[in-house]
Design an enzyme around this catalytic site. Structure first.
Site, short mmCIF file in Angstrom:
data_model
loop_
_atom_site.label_atom_id
_atom_site.label_comp_id
_atom_site.label_asym_id
_atom_site.label_seq_id
_atom_site.Cartn_x
_atom_site.Cartn_y
_atom_site.Cartn_z
N ASP A 37 0.88 -1.17 0.00
CA ASP A 37 0.00 0.00 0.00
C ASP A 37 0.92 1.21 0.00
OD1 ASP A 37 -1.66 2.13 0.54
OD2 ASP A 37 -2.38 1.37 2.47
N LYS A 99 3.02 11.21 -3.40
CA LYS A 99 1.99 10.60 -4.24
C LYS A 99 1.21 11.65 -5.03
CE LYS A 99 -1.61 7.03 -3.65
NZ LYS A 99 -2.15 6.09 -2.65
N GLU A 199 -7.25 0.56 -4.67
CA GLU A 199 -7.27 0.50 -3.20
C GLU A 199 -8.60 -0.01 -2.64
OE1 GLU A 199 -5.98 4.45 -2.22
OE2 GLU A 199 -3.96 4.07 -2.96
N ASP A 221 -12.61 5.91 2.49
CA ASP A 221 -11.18 5.95 2.80
C ASP A 221 -10.76 7.39 3.14
OD1 ASP A 221 -8.41 6.02 2.84
OD2 ASP A 221 -8.14 4.87 1.00
P1 ADP Z 1 -2.76 7.73 3.66
O1 ADP Z 1 -3.70 6.76 3.05
O2 ADP Z 1 -2.95 9.14 3.14
O3 ADP Z 1 -1.35 7.30 3.63
P2 ADP Z 1 -3.38 6.89 6.37
O4 ADP Z 1 -4.48 5.97 6.07
O5 ADP Z 1 -2.11 6.34 6.84
O6 ADP Z 1 -3.15 7.92 5.20
O7 ADP Z 1 -3.95 7.93 7.44
C1 ADP Z 1 -3.14 8.89 8.02
C2 ADP Z 1 -4.00 9.77 8.89
O8 ADP Z 1 -4.63 8.97 9.89
C3 ADP Z 1 -3.22 10.84 9.59
O9 ADP Z 1 -3.90 12.08 9.51
C4 ADP Z 1 -3.20 10.35 11.04
O10 ADP Z 1 -3.12 11.42 11.98
C5 ADP Z 1 -4.54 9.66 11.12
N1 ADP Z 1 -4.59 8.70 12.24
C6 ADP Z 1 -3.74 7.69 12.50
N2 ADP Z 1 -4.09 7.05 13.64
C7 ADP Z 1 -5.20 7.69 14.11
C8 ADP Z 1 -6.03 7.52 15.25
N3 ADP Z 1 -5.77 6.57 16.14
N4 ADP Z 1 -7.07 8.35 15.38
C9 ADP Z 1 -7.33 9.33 14.48
N5 ADP Z 1 -6.57 9.55 13.40
C10 ADP Z 1 -5.52 8.74 13.20
MG MG Z 2 -4.40 5.09 2.18
#
Ligand code: ADP
Ligand code: MG
Length: 660
Positions: A37, A99, A199, A221
């Site tokens: 991913d 990205k 995705e 998402d």
């Molecule tokens: P991407 O798909 O853009 O790479 P992610 O799915 O990894 O992103 O999500 C990242 C986001 O999720 C960030 O804004 C992070 O602060 C938030 N995040 C991660 N853990 C938590 C949590 N426990 N509660 C709320 N938000 C969270």
């Molecule tokens: Mg993602």
């Protein structure tokens, strides 16, 4: 299987290629495929060897998430947590959210970012390149490759062997250029990319939603910087993305900024420095994440006061931002032609869906509890691992996956009209074929112009490639048979083949799009086509009528010149009528001619009518002279020796490609 065009005609033979279940690579070993991913904020790698339950692979400290951040401060690039920590001190030399740059041209970069974009060299392809200090310039593909390398190394250590290939996930709406850039990143990292996977499809697979055989699902998402909503349909074990939507500038980062501002106000800082704002944002992110499970949290940054934040306060700040995801959800349902209550399930993806407020919001939008058993950070990587395992050669009982073409693909034909060969949202992989013909007998070549978009005229679509098919024999108008095949592979990458059926002259082009169509562009192109549908249709009709008339005028006047005064073929009164109808035809084609398509059609029909007897006698004579005993249809069959061809019949006999 055929595709119906607007008038209900069958526009050509269309056949489906088999899904490449396993790539035929000698090095493939069952169980040694990996799923990646490659996220905007975080990236992960997972494996599911030989049908085992998928698991993500962590670093030495057991952390599965790898921040998608690459630091170019030191001699060698540094990837992950340390790079993220270094971002505050050297924001221009640490690349995050790369990205967003993938597959984009310099002109497409309209969002905010701290980087210097290197100038385009003369004749250089329009690929964004970032200046990261000390004269170093990197492309987004290279930056992504550094992230992929770290994940691949993790997999190699965990498996004890080199992975044989990888499945990399991409947003469902990624266009040709963005997909190509992602594949390039994989190659730069030394990976064999089995395929790219949408995705949302990956997330649905991780939940085993394919097991039911049928169903309708939404995948919500919400990540760090992006929000994506997708509606999937599973039918006979096959997934199809029905609609996608979202907001490419909405995510957890927006929560962090808003909470950071709130904290600064609480701290009495009214004109914060850049550093203070960054410190508050980072503190806000940690506090926000903690509040997904706790009710209150204490917050403090270096040099700042001790504060507390409650979940209620957090919700008040982020509520209005989260609400902005509701409209795209409704839009996607509408695009897919389904209602919320028709859904069989809603899947949560992305770290930001851990926030209780977001979960409640999703529940109220879709009027059901979303699926959340699988860690929303890991679910996409799990799905990718399952597919990678399958593609490494492990025979798993299950679904064939389908993605869709994000925009229609077609050809420019005479009059600048677009003939759509592969329609938007067609399930891929797919191959579609259509037979075209020549416009005049002087033609010994054809210009093939491949376009992408929803509009009826080529000028309004995006030009993907132009190439020539030359060396075709001189044939009477409409007698050449040029077969054009579009093959869109499982990664939505296009190959176009043009073949003249009589001589076998052939030209194949892999369409390498210039990097640079943003998803806003994709949305805009779709919206534009809806806005202009009526007008486009009228313009297309008019252009088509002109082309048809031009073809008849050309054919009839050539025939007149050719027969001269040969008795028995052309009687005097016929000649007079034909000459007059020809003059009308030429006048109708002039720029001052009629602008209503039915007027042009009437002129053409009259010309055809008055020259009908002449044309019949001429054809009979040609047949007697040249090919005794053959009927006209036999002659045609001889010319078009390929029995699989499926030219358009009737008044649409065949489309013409612009002559060169
Ligand atoms: P991407 O798909 O853009 O790479 P992610 O799915 O990894 O992103 O999500 C990242 C986001 O999720 C960030 O804004 C992070 O602060 C938030 N995040 C991660 N853990 C938590 C949590 N426990 N509660 C709320 N938000 C969270
Ligand atoms: Mg993602």
């Amino acid at each position: 299987m055929g595709i119906e065009d607007d008038d209900g005609n069958d526009t050509g033979a269309l056949f489906q290629i088999e899904e490449p279940v396993a790539p035929m690579r000698k090095t493939t070993v069952p169980g040694r495929g990996i799923g990646i991913d490659l996220g905007t904020t975080h990236s992960l790698v997972a494996v599911a060897p030989c049908g085992e339950a998928p698991r993500t692979l962590g670093d030495a400290d057991g952390r599965a998430l790898l921040p998608s951040v690459v630091s170019y401060i030191g001699e060698t690039p540094d990837v992950g947590w340390d790079a993220r920590a270094a971002q505050l001190s050297a924001p221009t030399r640490v690349v995050s959210s790369v990205k967003r740059f993938m597959g984009r041209g310099t002109a497409d970069i309209e969002f905010q970012h701290p980087y210097r974009i290197a100038a385009l060299g003369d004749g250089a392809a329009d690929v964004v390149r970032l200046e990261v200090g000390q004269g170093r310039v990197v492309t987004p593909m290279e930056v992504s490759a550094r992230i992929l390398e770290v994940l691949a190394a993790r997999a190699e250590e965990a498996l004890g062997e080199t992975p044989t290939g990888a499945v990399i996930t991409v947003p469902a709406y990624f266009d040709e250029a963005q997909r190509q850039a992602t594949k390039d990143a994989g190659r730069i990292a030394g990976l064999t990319v089995y395929r790219l996977l949408a995705e949302p499809t990956a997330a649905a697979l991780a939940y085993g939603l394919d097991k039911g055989g049928q169903g309708l699902f939404a995948v919500y998402d919400l990540g760090g910087g992006t929000f994506d909503i997708s509606v999937l349909r599973l039918r006979d074990g096959v997934f199809q993305v029905l609609a996608t939507g979202g907001d490419s500038a909405l995510g957890g980062d927006d929560f962090d900024r808003a909470v950071g501002e709130h904290l600064l106000r609480e701290a009495g800082v009214h004109t914060p420095t850049v550093l203070q704002r960054e410190q508050a944002r980072v503190a806000a992110r940690d506090a926000k994440e903690t509040l997904s499970t706790a009710e209150t949290v204490s917050v403090q940054w270096e040099g700042g006061p001790a504060l507390t934040l409650t979940r209620g306060q957090l919700n008040a700040v982020i509520g209005p931002i989260a609400e902005r995801t509701a409209a795209p959800c409704r839009g996607a349902l509408k695009d897919a032609g389904v209602r919320a209550r028709d859904l069989d399930g809603v899947v949560l993806v992305g770290g930001s869906t851990r926030t209780p407020l977001v979960r409640n919001l999703v529940e109220s939008i879709f009027r059901r509890k979303p699926l959340s058993d699988i860690d929303p950070d890991q679910v996409v990587a799990y799905g990718a691992a399952i597919v990678a395992d399958e593609l490494s050669g492990y025979a798993r009982e299950g679904a064939t996956l389908l993605d869709v073409a994000p925009l229609s693909l077609g050809l420019e034909t005479m009059g600048g009209i677009v003939e759509k060969i592969i329609p938007r949202n067609a399930a891929i992989p797919i191959a579609a074929r259509q037979v075209f013909t020549n416009y005049s007998e002087k033609q010994t070549g054809m210009m093939i112009h491949v376009v992408q978009g929803e509009r009826e005229l080529a000028d309004d679509c995006r030009s993907l490639a132009r190439f020539d098919l030359s060396g075709i024999p001189r044939l009477p108008p409409s007698m050449a048979r040029i077969e054009i095949t579009f093959e869109l592979d499982a990664d939505a990458l296009l190959t176009v083949t043009a073949r003249e059926l009589m001589t076998g002259v052939k030209q194949t082009v892999e369409v390498k799009p210039t990097y640079g169509l943003s998803d806003e562009d994709v949305d805009a192109l779709v919206i534009e086509s809806l806005d202009n549908a009526d007008e486009d249709f009228a313009r297309r009709n008019l252009a088509e009528a002109r082309v048809e008339l031009g073809r008849v005028v050309l054919a009839v006047s050539a025939a007149l010149t050719e027969v001269g005064d040969v008795e028995g073929i052309l009687v005097a009164e016929d000649r007079a009528a034909i000459v007059s109808a020809l003059a009308d035809g030429e006048a109708a084609m002039a720029p001052t001619g009629p602008t209503e398509h039915h007027e042009i059609v009437a002129v053409r029909e009259r010309l055809e009518h008055v020259s009908e007897a002449f044309a019949r006698r001429r054809m009979e004579r040609a047949l007697l002279a040249g090919m005794e005993g053959m009927s006209l249809s036999e002659v045609e069959n001889t010319i078009a020796a390929d029995d699989t061809l499926d030219a358009k019949r009737g008044s649409h006999e065949a489309e013409q490609i612009e002559k060169i």
